[in-house]
Design a protein around this motif. Structure first.
Motif, PDB file in Angstrom:
ATOM      1  N   THR A  55      33.955  39.851  21.609  1.00 59.02           N
ATOM      2  CA  THR A  55      33.536  38.636  22.310  1.00 59.02           C
ATOM      3  C   THR A  55      34.106  37.379  21.659  1.00 59.02           C
ATOM      4  OG1 THR A  55      31.544  38.466  20.960  1.00 59.02           O
ATOM      5  CG2 THR A  55      31.388  39.735  22.999  1.00 59.02           C
ATOM      6  N   ARG A  56      34.728  37.524  20.484  1.00 59.69           N
ATOM      7  CA  ARG A  56      35.268  36.389  19.719  1.00 59.69           C
ATOM      8  C   ARG A  56      34.169  35.359  19.427  1.00 59.69           C
ATOM      9  NH1 ARG A  56      41.098  36.230  20.556  1.00 59.69           N
ATOM     10  NH2 ARG A  56      41.684  38.430  20.595  1.00 59.69           N
ATOM     11  N   GLY A  57      32.985  35.837  19.091  1.00 60.91           N
ATOM     12  CA  GLY A  57      31.876  34.955  18.732  1.00 60.91           C
ATOM     13  C   GLY A  57      31.350  35.318  17.357  1.00 60.91           C
ATOM     14  N   ILE A  58      30.671  34.370  16.713  1.00 61.70           N
ATOM     15  CA  ILE A  58      30.106  34.626  15.377  1.00 61.70           C
ATOM     16  C   ILE A  58      28.839  35.462  15.540  1.00 61.70           C
ATOM     17  CG2 ILE A  58      29.051  33.559  13.353  1.00 61.70           C
ATOM     18  CD1 ILE A  58      30.908  31.191  13.717  1.00 61.70           C
ATOM     19  N   ALA A  59      28.829  36.636  14.907  1.00 66.24           N
ATOM     20  CA  ALA A  59      27.679  37.528  14.998  1.00 66.24           C
ATOM     21  C   ALA A  59      26.692  37.284  13.869  1.00 66.24           C
ATOM     22  CB  ALA A  59      28.139  38.996  14.974  1.00 66.24           C
ATOM     23  N   LYS A  60      27.190  36.888  12.698  1.00 62.01           N
ATOM     24  CA  LYS A  60      26.292  36.668  11.557  1.00 62.01           C
ATOM     25  C   LYS A  60      26.990  35.810  10.515  1.00 62.01           C
ATOM     26  CE  LYS A  60      22.909  39.211   8.827  1.00 62.01           C
ATOM     27  NZ  LYS A  60      21.795  38.812   9.683  1.00 62.01           N
ATOM     28  N   VAL A  69      34.901  32.619  -1.678  1.00 65.84           N
ATOM     29  CA  VAL A  69      35.021  34.081  -1.583  1.00 65.84           C
ATOM     30  C   VAL A  69      36.507  34.437  -1.609  1.00 65.84           C
ATOM     31  CG1 VAL A  69      34.503  36.109  -0.182  1.00 65.84           C
ATOM     32  CG2 VAL A  69      32.897  34.199  -0.234  1.00 65.84           C
ATOM     33  N   CYS A  70      36.900  35.304  -2.534  1.00 68.05           N
ATOM     34  CA  CYS A  70      38.322  35.598  -2.694  1.00 68.05           C
ATOM     35  C   CYS A  70      38.703  37.007  -2.250  1.00 68.05           C
ATOM     36  CB  CYS A  70      38.759  35.385  -4.143  1.00 68.05           C
ATOM     37  SG  CYS A  70      37.805  36.335  -5.336  1.00 68.05           S
ATOM     38  N   SER A  71      37.736  37.917  -2.073  1.00 67.90           N
ATOM     39  CA  SER A  71      38.074  39.275  -1.637  1.00 67.90           C
ATOM     40  C   SER A  71      36.874  39.896  -0.941  1.00 67.90           C
ATOM     41  CB  SER A  71      38.490  40.132  -2.841  1.00 67.90           C
ATOM     42  OG  SER A  71      38.971  41.392  -2.408  1.00 67.90           O
ATOM     43  N   LEU A  72      37.152  40.698   0.105  1.00 67.60           N
ATOM     44  CA  LEU A  72      36.106  41.349   0.898  1.00 67.60           C
ATOM     45  C   LEU A  72      36.508  42.779   1.213  1.00 67.60           C
ATOM     46  CD1 LEU A  72      35.242  38.668   3.617  1.00 67.60           C
ATOM     47  CD2 LEU A  72      33.661  39.542   1.918  1.00 67.60           C
ATOM     48  N   CYS A  73      35.514  43.661   1.369  1.00 62.32           N
ATOM     49  CA  CYS A  73      35.807  45.030   1.813  1.00 62.32           C
ATOM     50  C   CYS A  73      34.569  45.621   2.463  1.00 62.32           C
ATOM     51  CB  CYS A  73      36.241  45.892   0.621  1.00 62.32           C
ATOM     52  SG  CYS A  73      36.899  47.498   1.126  1.00 62.32           S
ATOM     53  N   TRP A  74      34.769  46.315   3.602  1.00 63.83           N
ATOM     54  CA  TRP A  74      33.683  47.008   4.304  1.00 63.83           C
ATOM     55  C   TRP A  74      33.485  48.394   3.714  1.00 63.83           C
ATOM     56  CZ3 TRP A  74      30.869  44.941   8.381  1.00 63.83           C
ATOM     57  CH2 TRP A  74      31.371  43.786   8.977  1.00 63.83           C
ATOM     58  N   SER A  75      32.240  48.876   3.769  1.00 66.48           N
ATOM     59  CA  SER A  75      32.010  50.281   3.455  1.00 66.48           C
ATOM     60  C   SER A  75      32.459  51.133   4.640  1.00 66.48           C
ATOM     61  CB  SER A  75      30.529  50.530   3.151  1.00 66.48           C
ATOM     62  OG  SER A  75      29.761  50.300   4.324  1.00 66.48           O
ATOM     63  N   ARG A  76      32.509  52.441   4.445  1.00 67.47           N
ATOM     64  CA  ARG A  76      33.037  53.325   5.492  1.00 67.47           C
ATOM     65  C   ARG A  76      32.184  53.293   6.753  1.00 67.47           C
ATOM     66  NH1 ARG A  76      36.422  57.490   6.467  1.00 67.47           N
ATOM     67  NH2 ARG A  76      35.688  59.211   7.737  1.00 67.47           N
ATOM     68  N   ASP A  77      30.843  53.241   6.594  1.00 69.56           N
ATOM     69  CA  ASP A  77      29.983  53.274   7.782  1.00 69.56           C
ATOM     70  C   ASP A  77      29.716  51.880   8.345  1.00 69.56           C
ATOM     71  OD1 ASP A  77      28.336  52.228   5.873  1.00 69.56           O
ATOM     72  OD2 ASP A  77      26.721  53.708   6.095  1.00 69.56           O
ATOM     73  N   GLY A  78      30.230  50.828   7.693  1.00 69.18           N
ATOM     74  CA  GLY A  78      30.091  49.478   8.217  1.00 69.18           C
ATOM     75  C   GLY A  78      28.763  48.815   7.928  1.00 69.18           C
ATOM     76  N   HIS A  79      27.838  49.497   7.222  1.00 62.37           N
ATOM     77  CA  HIS A  79      26.527  48.905   6.949  1.00 62.37           C
ATOM     78  C   HIS A  79      26.556  47.984   5.736  1.00 62.37           C
ATOM     79  CE1 HIS A  79      23.770  50.903   9.804  1.00 62.37           C
ATOM     80  NE2 HIS A  79      24.655  51.865   9.790  1.00 62.37           N
ATOM     81  N   LYS A  80      27.508  48.180   4.847  1.00 65.15           N
ATOM     82  CA  LYS A  80      27.576  47.381   3.622  1.00 65.15           C
ATOM     83  C   LYS A  80      28.883  46.598   3.572  1.00 65.15           C
ATOM     84  CE  LYS A  80      23.786  49.326   2.011  1.00 65.15           C
ATOM     85  NZ  LYS A  80      22.527  48.580   1.915  1.00 65.15           N
ATOM     86  N   LEU A  81      28.825  45.480   2.854  1.00 65.01           N
ATOM     87  CA  LEU A  81      29.998  44.631   2.672  1.00 65.01           C
ATOM     88  C   LEU A  81      30.016  44.223   1.202  1.00 65.01           C
ATOM     89  CD1 LEU A  81      32.235  43.343   4.462  1.00 65.01           C
ATOM     90  CD2 LEU A  81      30.764  41.371   4.734  1.00 65.01           C
ATOM     91  N   VAL A  82      31.158  44.433   0.537  1.00 67.53           N
ATOM     92  CA  VAL A  82      31.291  44.060  -0.875  1.00 67.53           C
ATOM     93  C   VAL A  82      32.202  42.837  -0.947  1.00 67.53           C
ATOM     94  CG1 VAL A  82      31.931  44.838  -3.181  1.00 67.53           C
ATOM     95  CG2 VAL A  82      31.009  46.465  -1.544  1.00 67.53           C
ATOM     96  N   SER A  91      29.412  41.163  -5.360  1.00 68.91           N
ATOM     97  CA  SER A  91      28.100  41.395  -4.738  1.00 68.91           C
ATOM     98  C   SER A  91      28.226  42.416  -3.607  1.00 68.91           C
ATOM     99  CB  SER A  91      27.527  40.090  -4.166  1.00 68.91           C
ATOM    100  OG  SER A  91      27.461  39.094  -5.150  1.00 68.91           O
ATOM    101  N   GLN A  92      27.146  43.176  -3.424  1.00 69.44           N
ATOM    102  CA  GLN A  92      27.073  44.109  -2.294  1.00 69.44           C
ATOM    103  C   GLN A  92      26.011  43.602  -1.331  1.00 69.44           C
ATOM    104  OE1 GLN A  92      25.192  47.881  -2.830  1.00 69.44           O
ATOM    105  NE2 GLN A  92      26.544  48.948  -1.425  1.00 69.44           N
ATOM    106  N   TRP A  93      26.358  43.550  -0.033  1.00 66.58           N
ATOM    107  CA  TRP A  93      25.486  42.957   0.982  1.00 66.58           C
ATOM    108  C   TRP A  93      25.113  43.981   2.044  1.00 66.58           C
ATOM    109  CZ3 TRP A  93      24.038  38.140  -0.292  1.00 66.58           C
ATOM    110  CH2 TRP A  93      24.850  37.463  -1.207  1.00 66.58           C
ATOM    111  N   ASP A  94      23.877  43.903   2.505  1.00 67.43           N
ATOM    112  CA  ASP A  94      23.452  44.667   3.677  1.00 67.43           C
ATOM    113  C   ASP A  94      23.813  43.831   4.901  1.00 67.43           C
ATOM    114  OD1 ASP A  94      21.658  45.543   5.892  1.00 67.43           O
ATOM    115  OD2 ASP A  94      21.021  46.999   4.390  1.00 67.43           O
ATOM    116  N   VAL A  95      24.681  44.355   5.758  1.00 66.20           N
ATOM    117  CA  VAL A  95      25.221  43.560   6.868  1.00 66.20           C
ATOM    118  C   VAL A  95      24.139  43.223   7.891  1.00 66.20           C
ATOM    119  CG1 VAL A  95      26.928  43.536   8.730  1.00 66.20           C
ATOM    120  CG2 VAL A  95      27.521  44.529   6.530  1.00 66.20           C
ATOM    121  N   LEU A  96      23.227  44.154   8.174  1.00 63.03           N
ATOM    122  CA  LEU A  96      22.212  43.908   9.203  1.00 63.03           C
ATOM    123  C   LEU A  96      21.212  42.842   8.768  1.00 63.03           C
ATOM    124  CD1 LEU A  96      21.331  47.386  10.737  1.00 63.03           C
ATOM    125  CD2 LEU A  96      22.127  45.376  11.943  1.00 63.03           C
ATOM    126  N   THR A  97      20.730  42.917   7.530  1.00 58.44           N
ATOM    127  CA  THR A  97      19.694  41.990   7.086  1.00 58.44           C
ATOM    128  C   THR A  97      20.272  40.753   6.409  1.00 58.44           C
ATOM    129  OG1 THR A  97      19.486  43.096   4.943  1.00 58.44           O
ATOM    130  CG2 THR A  97      18.105  43.905   6.757  1.00 58.44           C
TER     131      THR A  97
END
Length: 562
Positions: A55-60, A69-82, A91-97
């Motif tokens: 949709t090209r919209g901001i989801a979160k 922020v200088c580097s980002l990576c998704w976990s395999r299942d997409g629930h976590k973001l480092v 830092s490790q983040w829970d994407v949903l919350t």
């Protein structure tokens, strides 16, 4: 759903600009999740903006760090973001919350981090002036990977496609292949130029499909190797690259390189300007150069995992590059014809009859007979593009999309009445300029109490200097400006920061001192900006030059001036 309709035999690379994504703050790095449905963008004010790419919209928006922020990576299942920021924190983040699960503090800045492609508990971190570190998130332990030369610690590292091996490269061109579980050396080779001189390794990138990987080196050549050949050659092998890709005309140095989703193309972003070069991997020929705005510098490039779409970052804005979509209506109706002018339609005699009486009943053979068979509409076939070659089914727990909650800008102006916790928020006196409004917005949008504090683990690395500055901050003219744009300067409130003259309160008698003509408005008795006393004195012409003389206050004749 439409992935099967992608034309596999046509050209599979973007050809033109397809709009931009503006994150409000300056974008520095971006990465797609495994399916390409979400795009995470790291900004210089420490926020992570997650875009719904369909949709090209901001989801979160996650307020992740204080520094860029200088580097980002998704976990395999997409629930976590480092994420990693320039203040040496991972830092490790829970994407949903949007909660932070845990943090790691390193002694030196983080150049790159990468999640394990299969094991979501492992993260590979490349600190400056240090050997790469393999983090285990569950028990907060870390392993420092062995390096070829202890004196040369400018090391880059990357997992291979399935995470079985870690490839590291140093400034002397030496590539080491280590077993991920045991950290034992499996194979090694040296990248050399034509005169047997070594060249520094800038980055190592693997294709999502196949066993190929590329090495971006300081001699401005991108070398493509086959991972199976590397493992066959063993230690101190001499494998030959499959392709050597370079810009022979301009001798362009490469800022960022990556493979296409199918591994058939390679894109490289120029370090001099906003230009993307696309090569075909099998032949090694340059197929396209995409030019962005002149004078802009490229920061990051990411290719969509499934589609021929590229996201690039320059001047803090994410640019999208895609194919030119041509509408082909005959694909929907084979007998469709485009008309230049209106044609009178001749209706057949039995065209709109409910039953054609004259039609003879043909025998059902082949495709007609199959129409009477039951069609299975409940079983969902796995999408081939989303599955690896060693997997049969898709990940049913994967996070492909984010629910978008409406964001209430001002809870006080809500026509349906304030939320239940509005009174509690209003009771806490907070300056709106120092983040009270932001906290209210965050609480109202996420609908929960304050988050619990995440556990922070300090990673001790021997012999690593702690006074290093991240390259993002060390770029000429950028170091201070980035930090200034991240927030408002301390001590300034509202519009006062733009006004150079402020009235100062005096105790006792006002001293006599020379005043310039421009300061009369703020220094006159009784007045700040345009107060009654100041206007009266200026009108009477008392304070042209010289000392400040206090005048008796007289009532204005003009109505409404007091």
């Amino acid at each position: 759903m439409n992935l099967e309709l992608l034309e596999s035999f046509g050209q599979n690379y973007p050809e033109e600009a397809d709009g931009t994504l503006d994150c409000i703050s300056m974008a520095l790095t971006c990465t797609f999740n495994r399916w390409g449905t979400l795009l995470a963008v790291g900004c210089n004010d420490g926020r992570i903006v997650i875009w719904d790419f369909l949709t090209r919209g901001i989801a979160k928006i996650i307020s992740a760090h204080i520094h860029p922020v200088c580097s980002l990576c998704w976990s395999r299942d997409g629930h976590k973001l480092v994420s990693a920021s320039t203040d040496n924190i991972v830092s490790q983040w829970d994407v949903l919350t949007g909660d932070c699960d845990q943090r790691f503090r390193f002694p030196s800045p983080i150049l790159k981090l990468q999640c394990h492609p299969r094991d979501m508990d492992k993260v590979l971190v490349c600190p400056m002036k240090s050997a790469p570190v393999l983090l285990t998130l569950s028990d907060s332990k870390h392993v420092v990977l062995p390096v070829d030369d202890d004196s040369d610690l400018n090391v880059v590292a990357a997992f291979d496609r399935r995470g079985e091996y870690i490839y590291t490269g140093n400034a002397k061109g030496k590539i080491l292949v280590l077993n991920t579980d045991t950290q034992e050396l499996v194979a090694s080779f040296r990248v050399t130029t034509g005169t047997s001189n070594t060249t520094a390794i800038k980055s190592i990138e693997f294709a999502r499909k196949g066993s190929c990987f590329l090495i971006n080196t300081a001699d401005r050549i991108i070398r493509v190797y086959d991972g199976r050949e590397i493992l066959t050659c063993g230690r101190d092998g001499e494998p030959e690259p499959m392709q050597k890709l370079q810009d022979l005309v301009n001798r362009t140095p490469w800022k960022r390189c990556c493979f296409s989703g199918d591994g058939e193309y390679i894109v490289a972003g120029s370090a001099r300007q906003h230009a993307l070069y696309i090569w075909e991997k099998s032949i090694g020929n340059l197929v396209k150069i995409l030019h962005g705005t002149r004078g802009e510098l490229l920061l990051d490039v990411a290719w969509h995992p499934v589609r021929p779409i590229i996201a690039s970052i320059s001047s803090g804005v994410v640019s999208i590059w895609a194919q030119n979509q041509v509408e082909n209506w005959s694909a929907f109706a084979p007998d469709f014809k485009e008309l230049d002018e209106n044609v009178e339609y001749e209706e057949r005699e039995s065209e709109f009859d409910i039953e054609d009486e004259d039609k003879s009943e043909p025998e059902q053979t082949g495709a007609d007979a199959a129409e009477d068979e039951e069609v299975d509409v409940t079983t969902v076939d796995p999408i081939v593009a989303f599955c690896s070659s060693d997997e049969e089914m898709e990940d049913c727990k994967a996070l492909l999309y984010l629910p978008i909650a409406p964001e209430v800008e001002d809870p006080e102006e809500n026509p349906f009445g304030p939320p239940p916790d509005a009174a509690v928020q209003a009771a806490t006196p907070e300056d709106p300029l120092t983040g009270g409004d932001k906290k209210q917005r965050q609480l109202s949008s996420e609908g929960g109490p304050t988050k619990k504090k995440a556990r922070t683990t300090v990673i001790e690395l021997q012999g690593v200097p702690s006074d290093e500055v991240h390259p993002l901050l060390g770029v000429k003219g950028d170091g201070k400006s980035k930090k200034k744009t991240a927030g408002r300067p301390k001590g300034s409130k509202g519009k006062d920061k733009d006004f150079p003259f402020r009235p100062k309160p005096y105790k006792g008698d006002r001293p006599s001192f020379p005043v310039g003509a421009e300061a009369l408005g703020s220094s006159a008795p009784g007045g700040g900006l345009g107060g009654g006393g100041g206007m009266k004195c200026r009108a009477e012409g008392v304070l042209a030059t010289g000392a400040l003389v206090s005048q008796p206050y007289k009532q204005h004749d003009v109505g409404g001036m007091d």
